[in-house]
Each structure stands twice: as structure tokens, then as C-alpha cells.
Motif scaffolding. Structure first.
Motif, mmCIF file in Angstrom:
data_model
loop_
_atom_site.group_PDB
_atom_site.id
_atom_site.type_symbol
_atom_site.label_atom_id
_atom_site.label_comp_id
_atom_site.label_asym_id
_atom_site.label_seq_id
_atom_site.Cartn_x
_atom_site.Cartn_y
_atom_site.Cartn_z
ATOM 1 N N LEU A 1 18.531 12.878 -10.588
ATOM 2 C CA LEU A 1 19.650 13.808 -10.466
ATOM 3 C C LEU A 1 20.859 12.978 -10.071
ATOM 4 C CD1 LEU A 1 17.000 15.494 -9.885
ATOM 5 C CD2 LEU A 1 18.528 17.133 -8.852
ATOM 6 N N THR A 2 21.940 13.138 -10.812
ATOM 7 C CA THR A 2 23.130 12.338 -10.531
ATOM 8 C C THR A 2 24.398 13.096 -10.902
ATOM 9 O OG1 THR A 2 24.231 10.209 -10.912
ATOM 10 C CG2 THR A 2 23.059 11.167 -12.789
ATOM 11 N N GLU A 3 25.460 12.789 -10.189
ATOM 12 C CA GLU A 3 26.783 13.292 -10.553
ATOM 13 C C GLU A 3 27.506 12.275 -11.442
ATOM 14 O OE1 GLU A 3 28.607 15.961 -7.155
ATOM 15 O OE2 GLU A 3 27.938 14.056 -6.281
ATOM 16 N N ASP A 4 26.979 11.078 -11.513
ATOM 17 C CA ASP A 4 27.600 9.976 -12.238
ATOM 18 C C ASP A 4 27.257 10.050 -13.722
ATOM 19 O OD1 ASP A 4 28.192 7.450 -13.407
ATOM 20 O OD2 ASP A 4 28.005 6.462 -11.460
ATOM 21 N N ILE A 5 28.224 10.447 -14.514
ATOM 22 C CA ILE A 5 28.015 10.624 -15.952
ATOM 23 C C ILE A 5 27.603 9.312 -16.614
ATOM 24 C CG2 ILE A 5 29.129 11.261 -18.127
ATOM 25 C CD1 ILE A 5 30.944 13.126 -16.310
ATOM 26 N N ASP A 6 28.290 8.238 -16.316
ATOM 27 C CA ASP A 6 27.987 6.951 -16.948
ATOM 28 C C ASP A 6 26.572 6.487 -16.619
ATOM 29 O OD1 ASP A 6 30.485 6.842 -18.148
ATOM 30 O OD2 ASP A 6 31.375 5.656 -16.529
ATOM 31 N N GLU A 7 26.155 6.655 -15.377
ATOM 32 C CA GLU A 7 24.800 6.276 -14.973
ATOM 33 C C GLU A 7 23.765 7.122 -15.716
ATOM 34 O OE1 GLU A 7 21.840 6.944 -11.147
ATOM 35 O OE2 GLU A 7 24.005 7.027 -10.824
ATOM 36 N N GLY A 8 23.998 8.424 -15.787
ATOM 37 C CA GLY A 8 23.020 9.327 -16.392
ATOM 38 C C GLY A 8 22.919 9.235 -17.897
ATOM 39 N N ILE A 9 24.028 8.991 -18.563
ATOM 40 C CA ILE A 9 24.043 9.007 -20.030
ATOM 41 C C ILE A 9 23.634 7.668 -20.642
ATOM 42 C CG2 ILE A 9 26.460 8.344 -20.406
ATOM 43 C CD1 ILE A 9 24.725 11.206 -22.224
ATOM 44 N N LYS A 10 23.661 6.603 -19.851
ATOM 45 C CA LYS A 10 23.400 5.254 -20.367
ATOM 46 C C LYS A 10 22.064 5.183 -21.113
ATOM 47 C CE LYS A 10 23.625 0.479 -18.902
ATOM 48 N NZ LYS A 10 22.592 -0.369 -19.080
ATOM 49 N N ASP A 11 22.133 4.750 -22.359
ATOM 50 C CA ASP A 11 20.958 4.545 -23.213
ATOM 51 C C ASP A 11 20.155 5.815 -23.488
ATOM 52 O OD1 ASP A 11 21.511 1.784 -23.382
ATOM 53 O OD2 ASP A 11 20.411 1.409 -21.523
ATOM 54 N N LEU B 1 31.594 10.990 -24.833
ATOM 55 C CA LEU B 1 30.362 10.982 -24.052
ATOM 56 C C LEU B 1 29.185 10.539 -24.922
ATOM 57 C CD1 LEU B 1 29.198 13.102 -21.270
ATOM 58 C CD2 LEU B 1 27.715 13.057 -23.247
ATOM 59 N N MET B 2 29.087 11.062 -26.140
ATOM 60 C CA MET B 2 27.982 10.677 -27.032
ATOM 61 C C MET B 2 28.016 9.175 -27.323
ATOM 62 S SD MET B 2 25.930 13.215 -27.635
ATOM 63 C CE MET B 2 24.970 12.678 -29.045
ATOM 64 N N ALA B 3 29.201 8.578 -27.337
ATOM 65 C CA ALA B 3 29.322 7.140 -27.583
ATOM 66 C C ALA B 3 28.714 6.317 -26.448
ATOM 67 C CB ALA B 3 30.788 6.763 -27.786
ATOM 68 N N LYS B 4 28.544 6.922 -25.275
ATOM 69 C CA LYS B 4 27.945 6.227 -24.134
ATOM 70 C C LYS B 4 26.421 6.277 -24.161
ATOM 71 C CE LYS B 4 31.914 7.110 -21.183
ATOM 72 N NZ LYS B 4 32.409 7.683 -19.936
ATOM 73 N N ALA B 5 25.864 7.188 -24.959
ATOM 74 C CA ALA B 5 24.411 7.295 -25.119
ATOM 75 C C ALA B 5 23.951 6.236 -26.131
ATOM 76 C CB ALA B 5 24.053 8.697 -25.609
ATOM 77 N N ASP B 6 22.661 6.186 -26.385
ATOM 78 C CA ASP B 6 22.141 5.305 -27.423
ATOM 79 C C ASP B 6 22.802 5.653 -28.756
ATOM 80 O OD1 ASP B 6 19.742 3.360 -28.144
ATOM 81 O OD2 ASP B 6 19.803 4.941 -29.680
ATOM 82 N N ALA C 1 21.148 8.456 -30.572
ATOM 83 C CA ALA C 1 20.832 9.645 -29.767
ATOM 84 C C ALA C 1 21.002 10.910 -30.602
ATOM 85 C CB ALA C 1 21.748 9.706 -28.547
ATOM 86 N N ILE C 2 20.181 11.899 -30.269
ATOM 87 C CA ILE C 2 20.313 13.217 -30.889
ATOM 88 C C ILE C 2 20.872 14.191 -29.861
ATOM 89 C CG2 ILE C 2 18.539 12.866 -32.645
ATOM 90 C CD1 ILE C 2 16.588 14.469 -30.854
ATOM 91 N N PHE C 3 21.498 15.254 -30.363
ATOM 92 C CA PHE C 3 22.083 16.275 -29.506
ATOM 93 C C PHE C 3 21.315 17.584 -29.667
ATOM 94 C CE2 PHE C 3 24.905 19.991 -29.194
ATOM 95 C CZ PHE C 3 25.172 19.930 -27.839
ATOM 96 N N LEU C 4 20.958 18.205 -28.524
ATOM 97 C CA LEU C 4 20.266 19.490 -28.495
ATOM 98 C C LEU C 4 21.078 20.515 -27.706
ATOM 99 C CD1 LEU C 4 16.625 18.346 -27.573
ATOM 100 C CD2 LEU C 4 17.468 18.938 -29.835
#
Length: 191
Positions: A73-83, A118-123, A126-129
């Protein structure tokens, strides 16, 4: 949702799932529970006051020990979305909640909107649901009201992500239909 992930990614164990938004309710909770049982690295990315209950998180962490899942659980978007392999969101205001919560919820969750940046920070694959319904444009009554009151033409997700190449929301909706039918059939059949 797990079926859709398996269809598109080929496996569940080790998948990194980022859930953004209000994680206190049915979608955030059920995805966390399912992830804990099948070995997914689940990340709830939300303001702390919108995290799942501590009791449920602890139960999921116990279940995660058996499957090698991770619960974060995190408030940090960059930490949570990474990879992240999978990015998920849900509506910001649930059915039955009063109109008075809209302004506060939008202010709290606007940084957690699933958009192109935000999607650019994921793998990159990545797929979106999204469990639907979604407020991603002005083509619904609610979407138009939100635009008129708050000047936003999308809430939890933007049109370019919802309609983009990474979106599998309609595969997800079809899979939900078939899995619900299977559960209903299994509960009606007597052995």
C-alpha cells in the motif's frame, strides 16, 4: 479480471498489478484478495485514507505467504506503478454515495488518474483494466455533469488510455460475464 490477465500475460504468479484510486471498496479489496491467493505482486496506490482496512490487509498478507504474493500500500505513484504489468482503476465515487463527496474525492484522486503519462511509467507492455462503468469522456450523463461542475472531461481514466492499445476492458467485461455464468451454474447444479 484474473482470467483476463492470464489470457493476455500467459500467467498470474509474479505479475505486478497496480490498482489506483479508492482502494477501500469491492474492486480494490477483491483484487487484493485474489492477488494474495495466486501470487501476484499487488500494489494499492491511493491516499492513505482510501486504503483497505488493516484487518483485510493483514489477512491478505497471511495468504500471500503461501503463494509468494506481495501486498503493498503506497501513496507514492512512481513507486507503485514502476514496472507494473497490469494497471487497474475503478470509479472514484461508488453507487449510493451522496453527491457531496464528489468534490473532495476528485481533489484527493486527481493525481491518481490513469492517463498516458502514468501508463508510460508502467511496463511498456502493461495492460489496462477497468470493471466498468467508466467516466472517461463526455458521452455519459455523469461525465457531462462532472465536466460542467469540475471542468474535467475524464475522471479515473482518460479517453486515450480507455480506448488505447493497452486497454483490455472489453475482454475483461466478456470474461466477467462468462465467469459469473459459470459460478451461477456451479451453485445450481446438485451432485
Amino acid at each position: 479480471d484474473l482470467l483476463t490477465i492470464k489470457e493476455h500475460k500467459g500467467h498470474l504468479k509474479g505479475i505486478k498489478m497496480a490498482y489506483l484510486g479508492d482502494a477501500r471498496y469491492n474492486m480494490g479489496n477483491s483484487l487484493m484478495i485474489g492477488s494474495a491467493k495466486v501470487g501476484i505482486d499487488f500494489r494499492a496506490i491511493a491516499p492513505k485514507e482510501l486504503w483497505p482496512s488493516e484487518d483485510l490487509v493483514n489477512k491478505c498478507k497471511d495468504a500471500a505467504k503461501l503463494s509468494n504474493a506481495k501486498i503493498t500500500l503506497t501513496e507514492d505513484i512512481d513507486e507503485g506503478i514502476k514496472d507494473a504489468d497490469v494497471v487497474v482503476t475503478d470509479v472514484w465515487v461508488s453507487m449510493g454515495e451522496p453527491d457531496s463527496v464528489w468534490k473532495e474525492r476528485i481533489e484527493m484522486l486527481k493525481p491518481y488518474q490513469v492517463n498516458k503519462d502514468l501508463m508510460a511509467k508502467a511496463d511498456k507492455n502493461a495492460i489496462f483494466l477497468h470493471c466498468l462503468p467508466s467516466f472517461h469522456n463526455l458521452e455519459t450523463k455523469v461525465g457531462m455533469e462532472v465536466y460542467e461542475k469540475f471542468g474535467l472531461n475524464g475522471l479515473e481514466v482518460t479517453e486515450d488510455v480507455f480506448e488505447g492499445n493497452q486497454s483490455v476492458v472489453f475482454d475483461e467485461a466478456e470474461n466477467r460475464l462468462h465467469t459469473i455464468k459459470a459460478v451461477m451454474y456451479a451453485s445450481m447444479v446438485k451432485e
